[in-house]
Design an enzyme around this catalytic site. Structure first.
Site, PDB file in Angstrom:
ATOM      1  N   HIS A  19      25.854   2.138  -1.595  1.00  0.00           N
ATOM      2  CA  HIS A  19      25.528   1.063  -2.525  1.00  0.00           C
ATOM      3  C   HIS A  19      24.195   1.365  -3.212  1.00  0.00           C
ATOM      4  O   HIS A  19      23.147   0.902  -2.767  1.00  0.00           O
ATOM      5  CB  HIS A  19      25.441  -0.273  -1.794  1.00  0.00           C
ATOM      6  N   ILE A 183      26.405  -9.536 -10.092  1.00  0.00           N
ATOM      7  CA  ILE A 183      27.454  -8.534  -9.863  1.00  0.00           C
ATOM      8  C   ILE A 183      27.814  -8.490  -8.379  1.00  0.00           C
ATOM      9  O   ILE A 183      26.941  -8.493  -7.503  1.00  0.00           O
ATOM     10  CB  ILE A 183      26.996  -7.125 -10.315  1.00  0.00           C
ATOM     11  N   HIS A 263      27.488  -1.285  -7.835  1.00  0.00           N
ATOM     12  CA  HIS A 263      27.261  -2.013  -6.586  1.00  0.00           C
ATOM     13  C   HIS A 263      27.690  -1.192  -5.374  1.00  0.00           C
ATOM     14  O   HIS A 263      26.928  -1.059  -4.417  1.00  0.00           O
ATOM     15  CB  HIS A 263      28.039  -3.338  -6.602  1.00  0.00           C
ATOM     16  N   ARG A 357      29.055 -29.204  33.178  1.00  0.00           N
ATOM     17  CA  ARG A 357      28.077 -29.503  32.112  1.00  0.00           C
ATOM     18  C   ARG A 357      26.912 -30.319  32.672  1.00  0.00           C
ATOM     19  O   ARG A 357      25.774 -30.190  32.223  1.00  0.00           O
ATOM     20  CB  ARG A 357      28.745 -30.223  30.942  1.00  0.00           C
ATOM     21  N   GLU A 421      27.473 -25.113  13.292  1.00  0.00           N
ATOM     22  CA  GLU A 421      27.577 -24.169  14.393  1.00  0.00           C
ATOM     23  C   GLU A 421      27.289 -22.730  13.964  1.00  0.00           C
ATOM     24  O   GLU A 421      26.657 -21.974  14.705  1.00  0.00           O
ATOM     25  CB  GLU A 421      28.969 -24.247  15.030  1.00  0.00           C
ATOM     26  N   HIS A 483      40.762 -29.541  19.774  1.00  0.00           N
ATOM     27  CA  HIS A 483      39.498 -29.386  20.482  1.00  0.00           C
ATOM     28  C   HIS A 483      39.642 -28.622  21.799  1.00  0.00           C
ATOM     29  O   HIS A 483      38.647 -28.393  22.481  1.00  0.00           O
ATOM     30  CB  HIS A 483      38.880 -30.759  20.764  1.00  0.00           C
TER      31      HIS A 483
END
Length: 683
Positions: A19, A183, A263, A357, A421, A483
């Site tokens: 590049h 670009i 590019h 938890r 997240e 979930h």
């Protein structure tokens, strides 16, 4: 600047791919930053007081490599000539830990800018740890984070998430230069990206400026204007700053400037030669750099040494005045834990039911009391993840007493990521890479999908990030299949260098935290919403304590009668209890049965062959693995005669007991599978 362009063209042309265009058009900005603004010492790349530079468009790696070469970081001209080839120090995208001077691995667009936000947050927290009372701009821990961003970076959603957080946090130590060249690989960005970026960033709460190299009189690289803009950004300490720099990609290549070809492809020998002529270089020479140019660029080393010497005066004064903070700083710099740090870790009595938890929450509190460098939070799920450090203050740019979150401070240790997240994962990487702190972040395990690019990069860089992923199975219940993780265990275990941990009870959870902090690299803790029984290791005949067993990844939790098993049951997380219950049934029927708790496959794989054989003896062919997810992870442990109790479909909305029963994730199913395996093994 023209030498930079020539080196960029030649490096790509020699290997035949890469590049070149952005490295050419960013030559003025990169040279200006490294020569005039960035506080750095090439002789000491890990200097604590240095500014950080992040190249978010990692495809333009030559933008960074050439500056590292010119500045004297150790790269040689031969390294540029070896660009993108096997074993070189100049891979296609910058790799942290591989090339000196590279602060973070970039390439997946957007990640670098989000890392820079994390670094800016870490810089503020670090100052709060070690020098909170110093006047603004006077502390040896005051420094800036500079980042280059591209159109592609700002199209990726992760930068929107992270930039919004940066605005909320008023990160005045963050300066972003946005290369607006219109670009991408497909050509003009007008087909997909037409918004007013600066208005968007103004809405985020950023300080915005624009510098135009494209003018009515042609293309004019007004470096002085860019210099003034950077100075203004540096003086703006109450907001993060973004400077839109309008460039032409590949300038001044006569045919390929302002094209997608510039590019992502070598320009071709004819175009390179023509461009060299325009720049006043000999088209017959490659990698041409005049001695005086290199000598001039290397003067940055003397300036960096002088800046470091001046910084050291304040640093030495700080050390003399702050003995306790110095002791903490030196320990953290050595990546050591304080003596006795684990003595207050909680222990849970057998027979009690505790969600992992909740056990994690208790561990977090104990760790936070001993480790000031330990901080973190959640993506708007702190009450569910149980990640809030009790008695801590929220990390926010203002001081507030009381309030909904119990108070805040610019140096608080409770992070609020909002429902972002992906940015959380990338910001955590930036915090970890900045150094001197240990971050964690929480959400539901299902939403690790949103974080996966950042988790993968954390694994690639071995960044010490901890993910607290709760609601780890169908056991979360009524929220239903959207979930409930099913394929996530296998998917996360598939990431090289990542450590995925599903502790089987409360004490294994505490042990998992301990093992996590005693090692490097990223760890994901998968924790339950529902209560689990706490195991009695003595009654079960455990070979090891939870602490010793978990750090080995897998261990004998319950031994077979007589110590010689006919069948081995392997469980993780909430399903370990099913293996224990199935063992009772089998043992009652005269079948010597061993239960292996396997909280972390990766840690188990790291043990020596002798230990692994002692846990899973090859002679015992009858085996069952049980996990409430797809079976993919377990075939190599169960073998041809083995059986797996798994879940090969999505979940449903109901209470967790109903779901486990209806989907056949039960002790009865494990027992039945064990008998099938015994028959298949001829045992």
């Amino acid at each position: 600047m023209d030498t930079v362009r020539v080196l960029a063209m030649d490096s790509v042309q020699k290997v035949g791919n890469g590049h070149p265009g952005t490295a050419m058009s960013l030559a003025p900005a990169a040279t200006l930053l490294f020569q005039k603004h960035l506080r750095h010492d090439p002789a000491d790349p890990s200097w604590v007081g240095r500014d950080r530079f992040v190249l978010s468009p990692g495809h333009s790696s030559l933008t960074l490599y050439i500056q590292l070469y010119l500045s004297g970081y150790g790269l040689q001209l031969s390294d540029l000539q070896a660009f993108r080839t096997w074993g070189s120090l100049t891979p296609g995208h910058p790799e942290h830990g591989h090339t000196v001077g590279v602060e973070t691995t970039t390439g997946p667009l957007g990640q670098g800018l989000a890392n820079a936000v994390g670094m800016a947050m870490a810089a503020r927290y670090e100052r709060g740890l070690f020098d909170p009372d110093a006047a603004p701009g006077t502390s040896p821990f005051d420094h800036r984070i500079y980042a280059f961003a591209s159109d592609g970076d700002l199209e990726e959603g992760v930068t929107s998430e992270a930039s919004s957080i940066a605005g909320v946090q008023k990160l005045g130590n963050l300066v972003v230069i946005y290369d607006d060249n219109h670009i991408s690989i497909e050509g003009d960005t007008k087909v997909a990206f037409t918004e007013d970026v600066l208005k968007r960033y103004e809405a985020y709460g950023w300080h915005t400026q624009s510098v135009e190299f494209t003018t009515p009189n042609g293309y004019v690289e007004d470096v002085e204007a860019l210099h003034r803009a950077i100075l203004a950004a540096e003086q703006e300490t109450d907001r993060p700053s973004i400077i839109r720099l309008r460039t032409i990609i590949g300038w001044p290549a006569p045919k390929l400037q302002n094209t997608g070809k510039a590019h992502g492809s070598a320009l071709g020998a004819e175009e390179v030669a023509a461009t060299k002529k325009i720049l006043g270089f000999d088209p017959e020479k490659n990698f041409e750099i005049a001695d005086e140019i290199l000598a001039h660029a290397r003067e940055v080393g003397a300036r960096g040494a002088a800046a470091k010497a001046e910084w050291a005066k304040g640093y030495d004064a700080w050390r003399a005045a702050n003995p306790q903070r110095v002791a903490d700083f030196d320990r953290i710099q050595r990546r050591e834990l304080p003596a006795g740090w684990d003595e207050k870790l909680p222990a849970f009595p057998a027979g009690k039911d505790v969600a992992t938890r909740k056990a994690s929450e208790a561990a977090i509190q104990a760790i936070a009391e001993q480790l000031p460098e330990f901080w973190g939070g959640s993506a708007d799920l702190a009450e569910s993840n149980n990640t809030t450090i009790k008695g801590g203050l929220s990390f926010l740019p203002y001081d507030e007493e009381g309030g909904e979150f119990g108070g805040s401070s610019p140096y608080g240790r409770i992070l609020h990521f909002g429902i972002r997240e992906h940015a959380m994962g990338s910001i955590l990487n930036g915090i970890a890479l900045h150094g001197n702190t240990r971050p964690f972040g929480g959400t539901f395990l299902q939403f690790s999908d949103y974080m996966r690019p950042a988790v993968r990069l954390a694994s690639m860089m071995q960044a010490p990030v901890t993910y607290v992923w709760t609601h780890d199975s169908i056991g979360l219940g009524e929220d239903g299949p959207t979930h409930q993780p099913v394929e996530h265990y296998a998917a996360l275990r598939a990431i090289p260098g990542f450590h995925f941990v599903r502790p089987g009870d409360a004490n294994e959870t505490v042990a998992a935290w301990k093992a996590t902090l005693e090692q490097d690299g990223p760890v994901g803790l998968a924790l339950t919403r529902q209560n689990l029984p706490v195991f009695d290791h003595d009654a079960l005949g455990s070979a090891l304590s939870a602490t010793d067993g978990v750090k080995r990844g897998g261990y004998v939790l319950a031994e077979a009668t007589g110590g010689a098993p006919k069948v081995i049951l392997i469980g993780t997380g909430s399903e370990v209890q099913l293996a224990v219950a199935a063992r009772e049934r089998l043992e009652a029927d005269g079948v010597p049965t061993r239960v292996v708790s396997m909280p972390c496959v990766e840690w188990f794989d790291a043990q020596d062959a002798g230990y692994r054989e002692s846990v899973l003896p090859a002679a015992v062919k009858a085996r069952v693995a049980v996990e409430a997810g797809v079976a993919q992870s377990w075939y190599r442990f169960t073998g041809d005669a083995g059986r797996i109790v798994s879940l090969e479909h999505y979940g449903a909305s109901a209470d967790f007991k109903t779901l486990f029963t209806e989907f056949g994730i039960t002790a009865e199913a494990v027992e039945s599978a064990a008998r099938e395996s015994l028959a298949a093994a001829g045992a």
